[in-house]
Design a protein around this motif. Sequence first.
Motif, PDB file in Angstrom:
ATOM      1  N   PRO A 185       0.822  -1.205   0.000  1.00  0.00           N
ATOM      2  CA  PRO A 185       0.000   0.000   0.000  1.00  0.00           C
ATOM      3  C   PRO A 185       0.863   1.265   0.000  1.00  0.00           C
ATOM      4  O   PRO A 185       2.038   1.238   0.344  1.00  0.00           O
ATOM      5  N   LYS A 186       0.252   2.333  -0.424  1.00  0.00           N
ATOM      6  CA  LYS A 186       0.954   3.612  -0.549  1.00  0.00           C
ATOM      7  C   LYS A 186       0.265   4.643   0.342  1.00  0.00           C
ATOM      8  O   LYS A 186      -0.958   4.621   0.490  1.00  0.00           O
ATOM      9  N   THR A 187       1.053   5.537   0.912  1.00  0.00           N
ATOM     10  CA  THR A 187       0.502   6.627   1.718  1.00  0.00           C
ATOM     11  C   THR A 187       0.955   7.961   1.126  1.00  0.00           C
ATOM     12  O   THR A 187       2.129   8.108   0.785  1.00  0.00           O
TER      13      THR A 187
ATOM     14  N   CYS B 217       7.656  20.195  11.459  1.00  0.00           N
ATOM     15  CA  CYS B 217       6.920  20.165  10.193  1.00  0.00           C
ATOM     16  C   CYS B 217       5.448  19.977  10.495  1.00  0.00           C
ATOM     17  O   CYS B 217       5.071  19.319  11.465  1.00  0.00           O
ATOM     18  N   SER B 218       4.585  20.565   9.662  1.00  0.00           N
ATOM     19  CA  SER B 218       3.178  20.190   9.784  1.00  0.00           C
ATOM     20  C   SER B 218       2.891  19.130   8.720  1.00  0.00           C
ATOM     21  O   SER B 218       3.284  19.256   7.560  1.00  0.00           O
ATOM     22  N   VAL B 219       2.271  18.043   9.144  1.00  0.00           N
ATOM     23  CA  VAL B 219       2.091  16.880   8.284  1.00  0.00           C
ATOM     24  C   VAL B 219       0.611  16.543   8.194  1.00  0.00           C
ATOM     25  O   VAL B 219      -0.095  16.531   9.200  1.00  0.00           O
ATOM     26  N   ARG B 220       0.154  16.304   6.977  1.00  0.00           N
ATOM     27  CA  ARG B 220      -1.221  15.843   6.794  1.00  0.00           C
ATOM     28  C   ARG B 220      -1.179  14.583   5.955  1.00  0.00           C
ATOM     29  O   ARG B 220      -0.526  14.533   4.916  1.00  0.00           O
ATOM     30  N   SER B 221      -1.862  13.548   6.414  1.00  0.00           N
ATOM     31  CA  SER B 221      -1.906  12.299   5.657  1.00  0.00           C
ATOM     32  C   SER B 221      -3.207  12.222   4.880  1.00  0.00           C
ATOM     33  O   SER B 221      -4.280  12.496   5.421  1.00  0.00           O
ATOM     34  N   PHE B 222      -3.098  11.863   3.610  1.00  0.00           N
ATOM     35  CA  PHE B 222      -4.294  11.626   2.798  1.00  0.00           C
ATOM     36  C   PHE B 222      -4.715  10.176   2.846  1.00  0.00           C
ATOM     37  O   PHE B 222      -5.559   9.743   2.067  1.00  0.00           O
ATOM     38  N   GLY B 223      -4.096   9.411   3.778  1.00  0.00           N
ATOM     39  CA  GLY B 223      -4.496   8.028   3.965  1.00  0.00           C
ATOM     40  C   GLY B 223      -3.659   7.065   3.149  1.00  0.00           C
ATOM     41  O   GLY B 223      -2.816   7.457   2.342  1.00  0.00           O
TER      42      GLY B 223
ATOM     43  N   GLU C  27       4.260   2.423   2.121  1.00  0.00           N
ATOM     44  CA  GLU C  27       4.051   1.801   3.429  1.00  0.00           C
ATOM     45  C   GLU C  27       2.687   2.234   3.943  1.00  0.00           C
ATOM     46  O   GLU C  27       2.195   3.311   3.587  1.00  0.00           O
ATOM     47  N   ASP C  28       2.107   1.408   4.804  1.00  0.00           N
ATOM     48  CA  ASP C  28       0.835   1.750   5.437  1.00  0.00           C
ATOM     49  C   ASP C  28       1.083   2.767   6.546  1.00  0.00           C
ATOM     50  O   ASP C  28       2.040   2.627   7.304  1.00  0.00           O
ATOM     51  N   GLU C  29       0.206   3.764   6.644  1.00  0.00           N
ATOM     52  CA  GLU C  29       0.464   4.797   7.667  1.00  0.00           C
ATOM     53  C   GLU C  29       0.330   4.240   9.084  1.00  0.00           C
ATOM     54  O   GLU C  29       0.797   4.857  10.038  1.00  0.00           O
TER      55      GLU C  29
ATOM     56  N   LEU D 289      12.297   3.581   4.295  1.00  0.00           N
ATOM     57  CA  LEU D 289      10.962   3.759   3.707  1.00  0.00           C
ATOM     58  C   LEU D 289      11.146   4.303   2.296  1.00  0.00           C
ATOM     59  O   LEU D 289      11.832   5.305   2.092  1.00  0.00           O
ATOM     60  N   ASN D 290      10.533   3.641   1.313  1.00  0.00           N
ATOM     61  CA  ASN D 290      10.763   3.985  -0.083  1.00  0.00           C
ATOM     62  C   ASN D 290       9.784   5.072  -0.539  1.00  0.00           C
ATOM     63  O   ASN D 290       8.572   4.915  -0.433  1.00  0.00           O
TER      64      ASN D 290
END
Lengths: 295, 295
Positions: free
Chosen positions: A203-205, A276-282, A257-259, A232-233
Amino acid sequence: MSEHDYAPIISYLGPEASFTHVAAKELFGQVGLSAKPTIPDCVEAVSSGRATYAVVPLENALEGSVPLTIDYMFNEHDLFINAELSIPIQQHLMVNQAQANALDSIESIHSHPHALAQCHKYLLYQYRGVPLIQSTSTAAAAKYVSENPDKKIAAIGNQLACEKYNLHMAEENIHDFHFNHTRFVVLSQKKGKLEKHGHTEIPKTTLMVKLPKDDRPGVLHQVLSVFSWRKLNLTKIESRPLKTGLGNYFFIIDVLEDEEAPLMKGALEELKALDCSVRSFGTYYSYEQRPTRPN
Amino acid sequence: MSEHDYAPIISYLGPEASFTHVAAKELFGQVGLSAKPTIPDCVEAVSSGRATYAVVPLENALEGSVPLTIDYMFNEHDLFINAELSIPIQQHLMVNQAQANALDSIESIHSHPHALAQCHKYLLYQYRGVPLIQSTSTAAAAKYVSENPDKKIAAIGNQLACEKYNLHMAEENIHDFHFNHTRFVVLSQKKGKLEKHGHTEIPKTTLMVKLPKDDRPGVLHQVLSVFSWRKLNLTKIESRPLKTGLGNYFFIIDVLEDEEAPLMKGALEELKALDCSVRSFGTYYSYEQRPTRPN
């Protein structure tokens, strides 16, 4: 609305028979698809709850402006990526069935400017001097050709448009660059992996990372260290300007990788520790459509 | 051809009054400009010697597909960047002079899909329900409005189109995101800095870097170290797929330094020692057009 009351509504960047339509059909089938005129319309249909999913081009797109997708995802709405689909760009030359035997006397060729540009070399070698007429979409060009059986004109577009408008396939795969793909994403209000047959194993994050205010040379290098020492690639990194003035950037980073994996959780914590401010799109799966030969 | 025999010919992504036309005029004035229908046409005019310069959109573009510019620069031609110009995206609502008093009864609004999308919120609040008609360019929409004085229609486009087609400016700056810029580049067959009044003090160099075959996690991190320990400031980094199959990437990196500076020479040497293939598009100055208020 579909015949199944419980089927989800999927908004996609239209018109019908666009490349985004091809992507939406591949992922969701025929039921519940709803064409929208612009990317913001697709996104807003989901954030307002009128649609469950939106399918929009994200990279190397034909019919949409990619920065538009990123701008609207980043600035406007809390949406997540549930899947991505990569489809090969295949452009075909098509004419009205009534003109199937008149390929030598084509008087103009119609298509979206991007499609005309993608077939630049073919058109230069095979149809030099024939006027190229711009249309608002490849599908609109196909429709125009279907409505004018008496005109010696051709359209450039995808196989779906050829079928939908019952055109004659004059020449397949006339695009200049092979191995060229457009990447589409499925957006929804909820995190989650859209599962179908044939996805990638890993899976990709997708992350958006805003660097700390103190934007000294080397801070990006420090951010990448967070991923590097964990092996982590990264499959994509792109800097995008923030809309708060020139010189302010955020980064879009795709990680294989899975978040929820421990290493990723550690990486995300460390990024925050770096200010850093980080936002994950899942986290989602990638699907890939293979090139098909029409007919 | 211009009235001056020695004036350079500048090909730009047309049609006339496009945003690229605005950029080309800003850099070169009125003389020698030649509109082309697609980005490959602009690039080819330069590589064949029919034009000296090409002006094409590179980032956050309105009327061109940005990947197209990069693909053609990377895969097809040995061209160099001589300058870049950043112009603010300003969209205006305009009507025929004959309809200047009928703004409340507009029956349709015409523009390029990207421009319609960029004014999404304005249109939603001010003209909800009014049909949006797509055109092949913002300039084509303005032309259509000018040719139909009896119709209650409006176009969205830039100030140059408003002037060229003698339209009435109904409302200025209706775009959703302010601080949004489009970045144009000037390409030619020769390396060199196009010098004009008002450029940035620090020159910029654009590199394309292909990672070594051994694409292990962390190799990008290693590449960035080359710049980081020399305190060379990167203003852009973007991964782009190579056209040789999925999963192969190259990187576009903008560095705020002259490629002839000792630190840059060292960085380029070190990248080659890391087995990266590096191509420089040359060093150039950045120009910036400030937002203007029409009339």
